[in-house]
Design a protein around this motif. Structure first.
Motif, short mmCIF file in Angstrom:
data_model
loop_
_atom_site.label_atom_id
_atom_site.label_comp_id
_atom_site.label_asym_id
_atom_site.label_seq_id
_atom_site.Cartn_x
_atom_site.Cartn_y
_atom_site.Cartn_z
N VAL A 161 0.81 -1.21 0.00
CA VAL A 161 0.00 0.00 0.00
C VAL A 161 0.85 1.27 0.00
N SER A 162 2.08 1.18 0.46
CA SER A 162 2.92 2.38 0.58
C SER A 162 3.30 2.95 -0.78
N GLY A 163 3.46 2.10 -1.80
CA GLY A 163 3.85 2.59 -3.12
C GLY A 163 2.80 3.50 -3.75
N PRO A 164 1.55 3.01 -3.94
CA PRO A 164 0.52 3.87 -4.53
C PRO A 164 0.28 5.15 -3.75
N PRO A 199 -9.78 10.10 -16.53
CA PRO A 199 -10.40 9.35 -15.43
C PRO A 199 -11.30 10.28 -14.60
N LEU A 200 -12.11 9.70 -13.76
CA LEU A 200 -13.06 10.48 -12.98
C LEU A 200 -12.39 11.56 -12.16
N ILE A 201 -11.27 11.23 -11.52
CA ILE A 201 -10.63 12.21 -10.65
C ILE A 201 -10.15 13.42 -11.44
N LEU A 202 -9.70 13.19 -12.68
CA LEU A 202 -9.26 14.31 -13.51
C LEU A 202 -10.45 15.13 -13.99
N LYS A 203 -11.56 14.46 -14.30
CA LYS A 203 -12.76 15.20 -14.70
C LYS A 203 -13.24 16.09 -13.56
N TRP A 204 -13.16 15.59 -12.33
CA TRP A 204 -13.57 16.41 -11.18
C TRP A 204 -12.67 17.63 -11.04
N MET A 205 -11.37 17.44 -11.23
CA MET A 205 -10.44 18.57 -11.11
C MET A 205 -10.64 19.57 -12.24
N ILE A 206 -10.93 19.08 -13.46
CA ILE A 206 -11.19 19.99 -14.59
C ILE A 206 -12.41 20.85 -14.30
N LEU A 237 -3.36 1.48 -12.77
CA LEU A 237 -3.01 0.18 -13.33
C LEU A 237 -2.46 -0.75 -12.25
N ASN A 238 -1.58 -0.22 -11.41
CA ASN A 238 -0.99 -1.04 -10.35
C ASN A 238 -2.01 -1.48 -9.32
N LEU A 239 -3.13 -0.79 -9.23
CA LEU A 239 -4.15 -1.14 -8.24
C LEU A 239 -5.18 -2.14 -8.77
N ILE A 240 -5.00 -2.64 -10.01
CA ILE A 240 -5.85 -3.72 -10.47
C ILE A 240 -5.64 -4.92 -9.54
N PRO A 241 -6.69 -5.45 -8.92
CA PRO A 241 -6.51 -6.49 -7.90
C PRO A 241 -6.26 -7.88 -8.49
N ILE A 242 -5.13 -8.02 -9.15
CA ILE A 242 -4.76 -9.29 -9.78
C ILE A 242 -3.30 -9.60 -9.47
N GLY A 243 -3.03 -10.85 -9.10
CA GLY A 243 -1.67 -11.38 -9.01
C GLY A 243 -0.70 -10.54 -8.20
N GLN A 244 0.45 -10.21 -8.83
CA GLN A 244 1.54 -9.55 -8.14
C GLN A 244 1.48 -8.03 -8.26
N GLY A 314 -6.66 0.11 3.28
CA GLY A 314 -6.60 -0.82 2.16
C GLY A 314 -7.76 -0.66 1.20
N TRP A 315 -8.98 -0.64 1.72
CA TRP A 315 -10.15 -0.51 0.85
C TRP A 315 -10.20 0.88 0.20
N SER A 316 -9.77 1.90 0.92
CA SER A 316 -9.75 3.24 0.35
C SER A 316 -8.75 3.34 -0.79
N THR A 317 -7.60 2.68 -0.63
CA THR A 317 -6.60 2.70 -1.68
C THR A 317 -7.08 1.95 -2.91
N LEU A 318 -7.69 0.79 -2.72
CA LEU A 318 -8.24 0.04 -3.85
C LEU A 318 -9.34 0.83 -4.56
N ALA A 319 -10.08 1.64 -3.82
CA ALA A 319 -11.15 2.43 -4.43
C ALA A 319 -10.61 3.46 -5.40
N PHE A 320 -9.34 3.84 -5.27
CA PHE A 320 -8.77 4.80 -6.21
C PHE A 320 -8.76 4.24 -7.62
N PHE A 321 -8.71 2.92 -7.75
CA PHE A 321 -8.76 2.32 -9.08
C PHE A 321 -10.00 2.77 -9.85
N ILE A 322 -11.12 2.91 -9.15
CA ILE A 322 -12.38 3.29 -9.80
C ILE A 322 -12.31 4.71 -10.34
#
Length: 333
Positions: A161-164, A199-206, A237-244, A314-322
Motif C-alpha cells: 500500500v505504501s507505493g501507490p 479518469p473520474l478524478i481528472l474530470k472532477w479537477m477539470i 493500473l498497479n491497483l488492479i486487484p490481480i496477481g503480483q 486498504g479498501w480506500s486505496t483500492l477504491a482509487f482504481f475506480i
C-alpha cells in the motif's frame, strides 16, 4: 629476586598473583579461537542506477518533443533536426517540466515499497526503472523485486500500500498544478490527432478549475498536466486487484484466498470486454498478468491481523482504481 631453578609456566599460560592472599590462578589461552570476521558483502549492481539514468533521458526526450522516439541510428539525426527546429530552450523546458515530475512520481512510488521492505528486513532490490522512448510516456514505470514467502500478511500489506499512496502524494498535485496553467481548446477532430482519456478524478479537477466543458472542448495537455496524468494512470493500473500487482497484494491481505477468485473474474471480464468492443489497449498487460500468475501466493503467515485502520486504508486505496482508471487511455483520431 627469582630462582632460575624454579620451573617456569608454559608460554601459553599466565600466572596472576593476587595481592591479598598471594594465591595464584592459571588462565589457559591455548584454546582461544581466532577473531571472527564477517565475509565482505558482494558489490552492489550498478544496473538500477544505469536504468534510472536511461529512464531520465528517455522521459526527457519524449517530454521535450512531445511524442515517442525510436532510438535507432537513423532516427538520431532526425531527432537532432527536430530539436533544432523547435529550439533547444523549448525542448529542455518541455522535457524537464515533464521528466522531473514523472520521475519523482515513479521514484516515490517505488521507494515507498523499498523503504517498507527495508523496515521489515524483507530482501528486495533497489527500484528498477524501465526506459521506453517508443511509448508516449517515455517509460513503462519501475519495479522492485523481492523474495516471496518472507513477508507475513501485515508486512505484505504495508509494503504494497505504501507505493501507490506515496506516488499519489505527488501525482495529484502535479495534475492539479498543470490544470491551473492549462487552457481550454475547441476541438476539431483531425486525422492522426491523439487525445488522452480522462479518469473520474481528472474530470472532477477539470470541473473545479475550468468549470463544465462543452462537448467539443477539451483541456490542452501541458507537460506538468501530462506528468500528473501518467502518474494517476500508472497508479490505477498497479491497483488492479490481480496477481503480483499492488492491488493484488492489497486485496489478498484484506480477504485472503477469496482474492484469487475475484482476480480470475476480473481477468475474464477484461478479456470479454476487449473481444466485444475491439478495444485492445490493455492486451500486453493481460498477457503479462497471465505470464506472471493471476493467483496470489500465500504470505509467510496469513493469520496475522491487519487491524481496523489498515483495513480502512486498504479498501480506500483500492477504491482509487475506480476514479483513476480509464478504459480508453489513448485515442488516435
Amino acid at each position: 629476586m627469582t630462582d632460575e631453578n624454579q620451573p617456569r609456566p608454559p608460554s601459553d599460560q599466565i600466572i596472576v598473583v593476587q595481592p591479598d592472599d598471594y594465591q595464584t590462578e592459571v588462565k589457559d589461552y591455548s584454546t582461544r579461537q581466532p577473531a571472527y570476521h564477517s565475509p565482505p558483502s558482494p558489490p552492489r549492481s550498478k544496473m538500477p542506477l544505469i536504468l534510472f539514468i536511461l529512464t531520465c533521458l528517455s522521459t526527457l526526450i519524449v517530454g521535450g518533443i512531445k511524442g515517442p522516439f525510436l532510438p535507432l541510428p537513423g532516427q538520431l539525426q532526425l531527432l537532432f533536426y527536430q530539436i533544432n527546429a523547435m529550439g533547444w530552450s523549448t525542448f529542455l523546458s518541455n522535457g524537464f517540466s515533464y521528466a522531473g515530475p514523472v520521475m519523482l512520481i515513479l521514484l516515490s512510488h517505488e521507494m515507498g515499497h523499498y523503504l517498507q521492505s527495508r523496515r521489515y528486513h524483507i530482501p528486495a532490490t533497489r527500484p528498477l526503472f524501465i526506459p521506453m522512448p517508443m511509448s508516449p510516456f517515455g517509460t513503462m514505470g519501475a519495479v522492485i523485486l523481492q523474495r516471496g514467502g518472507v513477508a507475513n500478511r501485515k508486512q505484505m500489506f504495508d509494503i504494497a500500500v505504501s507505493g501507490p499512496l506515496a506516488g499519489l502524494v505527488f501525482a495529484i498535485p502535479f495534475a492539479y498544478w498543470g490544470l491551473l496553467n492549462s487552457t481550454v481548446e475547441t476541438v476539431i477532430p483531425e486525422s492522426g490527432a491523439v487525445s488522452f482519456g480522462e479518469p473520474l478524478i481528472l474530470k472532477w479537477m477539470i470541473t473545479l478549475v475550468h468549470g463544465p466543458l462543452a462537448e467539443n472542448q477539451e483541456i490542452a495537455m501541458n507537460s506538468m498536466l501530462f506528468a500528473g496524468w501518467v502518474g494517476i494512470f500508472i497508479t490505477a493500473l498497479n491497483l488492479i486487484p490481480i496477481g503480483q500487482l499492488d492491488g493484488g497484494h492489497i486485496l489478498y491481505t484484506l480477504i485472503g484466498k477469496r482474492a484469487n477468485t475475484i482476480a480470475y473474474l476480473i481477468l475474464l471480464s477484461a478479456i470479454g470486454y476487449m473481444s466485444y468492443t475491439g478495444e485492445f489497449s490493455y492486451s500486453l498487460l493481460i498477457l503479462l498478468l497471465i505470464f506472471f500468475g493471476v493467483a496470489h501466493p500465500p504470505t509467510a503467515d496469513d493469520t496475522v491481523k491487519l487491524g481496523p485502520m489498515r483495513t480502512i486504508i486498504g479498501w480506500s486505496t483500492l477504491a482509487f482504481f475506480i476514479i483513476g482508471f480509464t478504459v480508453t487511455p489513448i485515442t488516435i483520431h
